[in-house]
Each structure stands twice: as structure tokens, then as C-alpha cells.
Design a protein around this motif. Sequence first.
Motif, PDB file in Angstrom:
ATOM      1  N   GLY A  51     -76.023 105.425 -43.979  1.00  0.00           N
ATOM      2  CA  GLY A  51     -77.349 104.829 -43.846  1.00  0.00           C
ATOM      3  C   GLY A  51     -78.115 104.708 -45.146  1.00  0.00           C
ATOM      4  N   THR A  52     -77.422 104.786 -46.275  1.00  0.00           N
ATOM      5  CA  THR A  52     -78.107 104.709 -47.570  1.00  0.00           C
ATOM      6  C   THR A  52     -78.871 103.400 -47.719  1.00  0.00           C
ATOM      7  N   ALA A  53     -78.231 102.289 -47.451  1.00  0.00           N
ATOM      8  CA  ALA A  53     -78.856 100.985 -47.663  1.00  0.00           C
ATOM      9  C   ALA A  53     -80.109 100.823 -46.810  1.00  0.00           C
ATOM     10  N   ASP A  54     -80.044 101.200 -45.545  1.00  0.00           N
ATOM     11  CA  ASP A  54     -81.201 101.074 -44.658  1.00  0.00           C
ATOM     12  C   ASP A  54     -82.342 101.982 -45.111  1.00  0.00           C
ATOM     13  N   ALA A  55     -81.998 103.187 -45.551  1.00  0.00           N
ATOM     14  CA  ALA A  55     -83.027 104.119 -46.019  1.00  0.00           C
ATOM     15  C   ALA A  55     -83.713 103.593 -47.263  1.00  0.00           C
ATOM     16  N   VAL A  56     -82.935 103.039 -48.181  1.00  0.00           N
ATOM     17  CA  VAL A  56     -83.514 102.479 -49.409  1.00  0.00           C
ATOM     18  C   VAL A  56     -84.449 101.322 -49.075  1.00  0.00           C
ATOM     19  N   LYS A  57     -84.008 100.443 -48.175  1.00  0.00           N
ATOM     20  CA  LYS A  57     -84.846  99.302 -47.792  1.00  0.00           C
ATOM     21  C   LYS A  57     -86.125  99.760 -47.103  1.00  0.00           C
ATOM     22  N   SER A  58     -86.061 100.852 -46.360  1.00  0.00           N
ATOM     23  CA  SER A  58     -87.222 101.363 -45.645  1.00  0.00           C
ATOM     24  C   SER A  58     -88.237 101.994 -46.588  1.00  0.00           C
ATOM     25  N   TYR A  59     -87.749 102.861 -47.482  1.00  0.00           N
ATOM     26  CA  TYR A  59     -88.649 103.587 -48.375  1.00  0.00           C
ATOM     27  C   TYR A  59     -89.035 102.788 -49.619  1.00  0.00           C
ATOM     28  N   TYR A  60     -88.125 101.936 -50.091  1.00  0.00           N
ATOM     29  CA  TYR A  60     -88.358 101.193 -51.340  1.00  0.00           C
ATOM     30  C   TYR A  60     -87.999  99.719 -51.127  1.00  0.00           C
ATOM     31  N   PRO A  61     -88.832  98.991 -50.384  1.00  0.00           N
ATOM     32  CA  PRO A  61     -88.495  97.615 -50.014  1.00  0.00           C
ATOM     33  C   PRO A  61     -88.345  96.658 -51.192  1.00  0.00           C
ATOM     34  N   LYS A  62     -88.892  97.011 -52.351  1.00  0.00           N
ATOM     35  CA  LYS A  62     -88.766  96.125 -53.514  1.00  0.00           C
ATOM     36  C   LYS A  62     -87.416  96.258 -54.212  1.00  0.00           C
ATOM     37  N   VAL A  63     -86.634  97.263 -53.842  1.00  0.00           N
ATOM     38  CA  VAL A  63     -85.309  97.421 -54.437  1.00  0.00           C
ATOM     39  C   VAL A  63     -84.391  96.314 -53.933  1.00  0.00           C
ATOM     40  N   ASN A  64     -83.689  95.688 -54.836  1.00  0.00           N
ATOM     41  CA  ASN A  64     -82.744  94.633 -54.494  1.00  0.00           C
ATOM     42  C   ASN A  64     -81.388  95.271 -54.193  1.00  0.00           C
ATOM     43  N   VAL A  65     -81.074  95.392 -52.919  1.00  0.00           N
ATOM     44  CA  VAL A  65     -79.842  96.054 -52.495  1.00  0.00           C
ATOM     45  C   VAL A  65     -78.714  95.028 -52.422  1.00  0.00           C
ATOM     46  N   ILE A  66     -77.643  95.315 -53.140  1.00  0.00           N
ATOM     47  CA  ILE A  66     -76.461  94.457 -53.166  1.00  0.00           C
ATOM     48  C   ILE A  66     -75.328  95.216 -52.485  1.00  0.00           C
ATOM     49  N   ARG A 118     -76.884 109.513 -49.612  1.00  0.00           N
ATOM     50  CA  ARG A 118     -78.198 109.023 -49.197  1.00  0.00           C
ATOM     51  C   ARG A 118     -79.336 109.827 -49.805  1.00  0.00           C
ATOM     52  N   ASN A 119     -79.341 111.113 -49.603  1.00  0.00           N
ATOM     53  CA  ASN A 119     -80.456 111.931 -50.079  1.00  0.00           C
ATOM     54  C   ASN A 119     -80.515 111.995 -51.603  1.00  0.00           C
ATOM     55  N   ILE A 120     -79.345 112.029 -52.235  1.00  0.00           N
ATOM     56  CA  ILE A 120     -79.298 112.037 -53.698  1.00  0.00           C
ATOM     57  C   ILE A 120     -79.838 110.723 -54.250  1.00  0.00           C
ATOM     58  N   THR A 121     -79.423 109.617 -53.647  1.00  0.00           N
ATOM     59  CA  THR A 121     -79.884 108.305 -54.092  1.00  0.00           C
ATOM     60  C   THR A 121     -81.392 108.160 -53.901  1.00  0.00           C
ATOM     61  N   LEU A 122     -81.904 108.618 -52.772  1.00  0.00           N
ATOM     62  CA  LEU A 122     -83.349 108.529 -52.522  1.00  0.00           C
ATOM     63  C   LEU A 122     -84.136 109.393 -53.504  1.00  0.00           C
ATOM     64  N   ALA A 123     -83.601 110.553 -53.856  1.00  0.00           N
ATOM     65  CA  ALA A 123     -84.281 111.415 -54.834  1.00  0.00           C
ATOM     66  C   ALA A 123     -84.322 110.742 -56.195  1.00  0.00           C
ATOM     67  N   CYS A 124     -83.242 110.077 -56.557  1.00  0.00           N
ATOM     68  CA  CYS A 124     -83.201 109.336 -57.820  1.00  0.00           C
ATOM     69  C   CYS A 124     -84.262 108.248 -57.839  1.00  0.00           C
ATOM     70  N   LEU A 125     -84.365 107.500 -56.747  1.00  0.00           N
ATOM     71  CA  LEU A 125     -85.353 106.424 -56.667  1.00  0.00           C
ATOM     72  C   LEU A 125     -86.778 106.975 -56.659  1.00  0.00           C
ATOM     73  N   GLN A 126     -86.978 108.105 -56.026  1.00  0.00           N
ATOM     74  CA  GLN A 126     -88.306 108.701 -56.014  1.00  0.00           C
ATOM     75  C   GLN A 126     -88.766 109.025 -57.438  1.00  0.00           C
ATOM     76  N   ALA A 127     -87.883 109.620 -58.231  1.00  0.00           N
ATOM     77  CA  ALA A 127     -88.229 109.925 -59.623  1.00  0.00           C
ATOM     78  C   ALA A 127     -88.422 108.641 -60.429  1.00  0.00           C
ATOM     79  N   LEU A 128     -87.609 107.637 -60.136  1.00  0.00           N
ATOM     80  CA  LEU A 128     -87.718 106.366 -60.849  1.00  0.00           C
ATOM     81  C   LEU A 128     -89.063 105.696 -60.592  1.00  0.00           C
ATOM     82  N   PHE A 129     -89.498 105.680 -59.333  1.00  0.00           N
ATOM     83  CA  PHE A 129     -90.729 104.973 -58.999  1.00  0.00           C
ATOM     84  C   PHE A 129     -91.986 105.763 -59.361  1.00  0.00           C
ATOM     85  N   GLN A 130     -91.823 106.921 -59.936  1.00  0.00           N
ATOM     86  CA  GLN A 130     -92.961 107.647 -60.492  1.00  0.00           C
ATOM     87  C   GLN A 130     -93.193 107.306 -61.961  1.00  0.00           C
ATOM     88  N   GLN A 131     -92.335 106.451 -62.504  1.00  0.00           N
ATOM     89  CA  GLN A 131     -92.452 106.070 -63.911  1.00  0.00           C
ATOM     90  C   GLN A 131     -93.630 105.127 -64.126  1.00  0.00           C
TER      91      GLN A 131
END
Length: 302
Positions: free
Chosen positions: A52-67, A23-36
Amino acid sequence: MQNIKDTYDNKQLAVLITCHNRRNITLACLQALFQQDAIFDVFLVDDGSSDGTADAVKSYYPKVNVIKGNGNLFWVGGMRLAFAEALNYNYDYYLWLNDDTLLEPDALSNLLNAYQILVQRGYSDSIVVGSAKDPVTGKHTYGGATRSKGWFSNTFKPVEPGKEPKVCDTMQGNIVLIPSSVAKKVGNLDSAFIHTMGDLDYGLRALKLGCHVWIAPGYMGTCSRNNISGSWADTNLPLTERLQKVFQTKAFPIKVWTTFCKRHSGFFWFIYWILPYLRSVIGYRNLSNSSSFSNKIERETP
């Protein structure tokens, strides 16, 4: 998954990620990605995470398409699912991104610029590989590789980036930009692979189909190299345990490894095929360094 067609009009770039219980590693990756400084869509496969990775991603980055995956996709399977979904929308570019890799702030623009340079030089059907370095030591960890020159060998040597694009033979899948022209020729990651070797296979298949693989100038991100401690290559483990581990999904399962060697190792493929199993018995450091890259394909991805 939300309707992507309602999200962006710009279909330039699709970023493909797979994750499992980080979860935390994935969120850190997305944080760096969305700074591009780029417009992109993200296709993230959550392969049965229970943290809780999927829920956290949807909460912080709602535009991410979670499959959602079934929990048994591993790295290649998860990336193949993300790639398959993105291919339905005909993007101009597809970016493979490991969720343990943190992009530099200008990584996407630099990758796209490197591709445009290659187009101007007549190499439009080119994969552009982004190199990763260790965040502490600054040493090269993952990226492009060249095939060894041995007459019976199919081992690979990592290549560090320079100031200009460097040609190579294949790549590890941490940061990889694939233009649509290459995606149309090569297609998706091969279902013959589960966790490892699918990225190497993709680059080699691209070469056989007349495409090219280049390493972008400079480093595009950071990613620590995984320690061999506790793996099949760890000579501190009992022999029986090393033998058990070398055949597991994240190492060199017989069917997968046989497919890779038969496909890419030439007439003497069996000599290359036996090396990881031999190393698990006598110890990795007791063999020639010329075969060392095969150890690097057992990296701990999701």
C-alpha cells in the motif's frame, strides 16, 4: 501521474526517490523532505509495492508524482526511471534521495548553498554529495568517496564531511544534488547497472567528462548502515550459500561487476574484479582493508 506542469511554476528542484514495500520508511522519508524550506517537485517510483505504499503516498502527499514500476527495477532502475521523467521538464537541479534516509531540516538549503559556493569558486559543473550518519551513534555511514592510490586498484575510501566542501571522486546515492549542467553532460544513470554500482559509476563518468564531485559541509541526513548478516560477506553462512548470494542482483552479478571494473579499474581490472568472489570464499575480514569499500556498495536499497 498528475500533470506536473499544472503543479508548480518554479522548476528549480526535482527530488528523485524509488521505493519497494517499505511503506512506513518511505513515508518517514517524505515527512522529513516536506519539512524543508524549499520549493520542489517529487518524482517517486513505486516499484510494484504490495504493502500500500503508493496509495499511502497519494493520500498523505498528493503533490508527489507517483510513477509505477514493474517490480523488477531495483534501485538503479527505479532511480533511472524517476530521473528520466524529471529530465523531461528541465529542472535546475535534481536530488537523488534514498527512501531510508531522513533529511536534516535545513538539508536542501545547505546543499544548494554549497553548490553556489562552488559556482563562485569556478566549479559550476559539480555534483554535491550530502553525507549521512547513523541516527544512534552519529558515525558516518554514506556519502562521498575517494579512489585509492594503489597502482592497480580501483577501491574507494569513504570521506567524512568537514566545515568546507571537500573534493572527492564519486559517491553513494543516498543524498546527491546534480545541477542541470552536469545532468546534460552525463545524462541518466547507466542501464548497464541494476541495483548497485550505478551511483559510483555516475560520479566516475562525471569526472571523466570534466565535471567535479564535492562533499557538502556537515551532515545532511541520517541513515543506518546495513548489517552484513545474512549477506554474501557473512562468514557464518555456509560457503555454498555465500557463493550463491555474491552473484545475486544486490551483490556482484558477473555482467554488471565486469562492466564496472572494465570501465573504471584500469589495465589490471581483473585483479579488482575477482576480490568480492574471493572474499565470499575465504571471508571478508581475512583480506586487506584496502579493498573494503567494495563491500559498501552492496547496501540494501529498494
